[in-house]
Design a protein around this motif. Sequence first.
Motif, PDB file in Angstrom:
ATOM      1  N   SER A 245     -52.514  36.339-104.552  1.00 55.15           N
ATOM      2  CA  SER A 245     -51.203  36.960-104.368  1.00 55.15           C
ATOM      3  C   SER A 245     -50.163  35.958-103.890  1.00 55.15           C
ATOM      4  O   SER A 245     -50.448  35.093-103.059  1.00 55.15           O
ATOM      5  N   PHE A 246     -48.951  36.081-104.440  1.00 58.46           N
ATOM      6  CA  PHE A 246     -47.770  35.391-103.894  1.00 58.46           C
ATOM      7  C   PHE A 246     -46.857  36.430-103.237  1.00 58.46           C
ATOM      8  O   PHE A 246     -45.686  36.164-102.990  1.00 58.46           O
ATOM      9  N   ASP A 247     -47.388  37.627-102.965  1.00 58.66           N
ATOM     10  CA  ASP A 247     -46.530  38.739-102.542  1.00 58.66           C
ATOM     11  C   ASP A 247     -46.761  39.181-101.101  1.00 58.66           C
ATOM     12  O   ASP A 247     -46.182  40.177-100.684  1.00 58.66           O
ATOM     13  N   VAL A 248     -47.615  38.484-100.360  1.00 59.50           N
ATOM     14  CA  VAL A 248     -47.910  38.956 -99.000  1.00 59.50           C
ATOM     15  C   VAL A 248     -47.472  37.928 -97.966  1.00 59.50           C
ATOM     16  O   VAL A 248     -47.526  36.726 -98.205  1.00 59.50           O
ATOM     17  N   TRP A 249     -47.063  38.428 -96.798  1.00 63.60           N
ATOM     18  CA  TRP A 249     -46.545  37.554 -95.741  1.00 63.60           C
ATOM     19  C   TRP A 249     -47.639  37.046 -94.828  1.00 63.60           C
ATOM     20  O   TRP A 249     -47.425  36.088 -94.076  1.00 63.60           O
ATOM     21  N   GLY A 250     -48.783  37.683 -94.859  1.00 64.15           N
ATOM     22  CA  GLY A 250     -49.880  37.215 -94.008  1.00 64.15           C
ATOM     23  C   GLY A 250     -51.155  37.940 -94.360  1.00 64.15           C
ATOM     24  O   GLY A 250     -51.114  39.065 -94.887  1.00 64.15           O
ATOM     25  N   ALA A 251     -52.290  37.310 -94.108  1.00 66.87           N
ATOM     26  CA  ALA A 251     -53.584  37.959 -94.333  1.00 66.87           C
ATOM     27  C   ALA A 251     -54.612  37.249 -93.461  1.00 66.87           C
ATOM     28  O   ALA A 251     -54.501  36.048 -93.233  1.00 66.87           O
ATOM     29  N   LYS A 252     -55.576  38.006 -92.951  1.00 62.20           N
ATOM     30  CA  LYS A 252     -56.626  37.412 -92.118  1.00 62.20           C
ATOM     31  C   LYS A 252     -57.947  37.555 -92.842  1.00 62.20           C
ATOM     32  O   LYS A 252     -58.863  38.231 -92.375  1.00 62.20           O
ATOM     33  N   LEU A 253     -58.022  36.964 -94.014  1.00 64.63           N
ATOM     34  CA  LEU A 253     -59.199  37.139 -94.866  1.00 64.63           C
ATOM     35  C   LEU A 253     -59.879  35.794 -95.083  1.00 64.63           C
ATOM     36  O   LEU A 253     -59.229  34.747 -95.021  1.00 64.63           O
ATOM     37  N   PRO A 254     -61.187  35.804 -95.356  1.00 68.07           N
ATOM     38  CA  PRO A 254     -61.874  34.540 -95.612  1.00 68.07           C
ATOM     39  C   PRO A 254     -61.462  33.960 -96.965  1.00 68.07           C
ATOM     40  O   PRO A 254     -60.873  34.664 -97.788  1.00 68.07           O
ATOM     41  N   PHE A 255     -61.763  32.690 -97.180  1.00 70.29           N
ATOM     42  CA  PHE A 255     -61.511  32.085 -98.494  1.00 70.29           C
ATOM     43  C   PHE A 255     -62.512  32.663 -99.501  1.00 70.29           C
ATOM     44  O   PHE A 255     -62.141  33.381-100.415  1.00 70.29           O
ATOM     45  N   ILE A 256     -63.782  32.329 -99.318  1.00 69.22           N
ATOM     46  CA  ILE A 256     -64.832  32.833-100.207  1.00 69.22           C
ATOM     47  C   ILE A 256     -66.063  33.142 -99.358  1.00 69.22           C
ATOM     48  O   ILE A 256     -66.413  32.370 -98.451  1.00 69.22           O
ATOM     49  N   GLU A 257     -66.716  34.264 -99.659  1.00 69.79           N
ATOM     50  CA  GLU A 257     -68.039  34.547 -99.085  1.00 69.79           C
ATOM     51  C   GLU A 257     -68.986  34.897-100.219  1.00 69.79           C
ATOM     52  O   GLU A 257     -68.592  35.568-101.181  1.00 69.79           O
ATOM     53  N   ILE A 258     -70.239  34.446-100.072  1.00 67.22           N
ATOM     54  CA  ILE A 258     -71.286  34.822-101.022  1.00 67.22           C
ATOM     55  C   ILE A 258     -72.340  35.577-100.211  1.00 67.22           C
ATOM     56  O   ILE A 258     -72.803  35.071 -99.176  1.00 67.22           O
TER      57      ILE A 258
END
Length: 359
Positions: A245-258
Amino acid sequence: MRKIKVGIVGCGNISSIYLKNLSEMFDNLEVAACADLVREKSAAKAEEFRVPKVCTTEELLADPDIGIVLNLTIPKAHSSVCLAALEAGKHVYVEKPLAITREDGERILDTARTKGLLVGCAPDTFLGGGIQTCRKLIDDGWIGEPVAANAFMMGHGHESWHPDPEFYYKEGGGPMFDMGPYYLTALVNLMGPIRRVTGSARISFPERTITSQPKKGTRITVDVPTHIAGVMDFVNGAVGTIITSFDVWGAKLPFIEIHGTKASLSVPNPNTFGGPVEIKTAGSREWSQVPLSHGYTENSRGLGVYDMANAILHGSRPRASGELAFHVLEVMHGFHDASSDGRHYMMKSTCERPEAMPF
Ligand SMILES: NC(=O)c1ccc[n+]([C@@H]2O[C@H](COP(=O)([O-])OP(=O)(O)OC[C@H]3O[C@@H](n4cnc5c(N)ncnc54)[C@H](O)[C@@H]3O)[C@@H](O)[C@H]2O)c1
């Protein structure tokens, strides 16, 4: 060590790190010429990095000493420059994405096959120590059978820092085509190919204003989706989720999880080469940091070109290959097609997982 001479086409923002690393980090490559539509740009880079020749793209392609064309142009020029390089008998390594359309991507691979030449494509971050450590953990059975993966790249776009950001909002741009290759290439390297995808996409801000110099105040009409949520079914049975997304001002999410039957793995930012890598095994309360098992943990952009040069010199297969990049390109289109058509997109291409790095 025999060196392959490289001609760089496109001397913009990203070219500096390639020019630096190709001369300082890799012993099988030598940058012999620079070309750009804007001659001042190629002249400036050539002077800064002591490249002996500044010329037009046509002159660069006609130079018999050049073995690899490194195509660092903007996405809409990727396919024409790649095809011209292949027609001139050069191996080509291109920045991501391989091409804008699937048809152009196929044309590049077909031309290379016909001519007996190699195509390589960024990103090469998955060859770095961080993701190679994750690959080793998976291959050595630490997480068991992979069952799921999630990947998130969420921000507000590039117009606040990039000097010339329009292309991010035109065909071939958007967060999926811009950043998706890092995430999807890492996922395919870790989990193998994808068999079908679905997704939803939207444009949340139809117009953007550049706040970086020198184009501050310039308005951009947004032509491509800037928020894409996708689901992937891997051939190995695992289910993946991705949001770019280029539409959000912030997020507290991981990059990648397997996530596997025996453990979950936290994969580092796939836009970097290093760690951290963390694992949480069944029954444990905490995540544990895993020491990196592989090298190239600093910004090693160009590692894929080095690996492709080794493939040329020793007859091996390049890891950051055109086939891998084409599979990723088709996945990215698949999310957009699924969103507009309202049904799953069945993948036509496949690819092999690139071989793990030796160290
Ligand atoms: N900027 C980044 O941080 C970054 C990071 C990773 C990858 N990339 C990728 O690298 C590529 C280039 O990005 P950038 O940020 O350097 O863009 P840029 O606009 O700064 O540079 C691109 C250069 O290519 C030249 N060019 C365009 N078309 C050409 C043509 N047909 N022939 C010769 N020269 C041509 C332009 O004049 C320009 O100097 C893109 O594919 C982008 O996705 C950029």
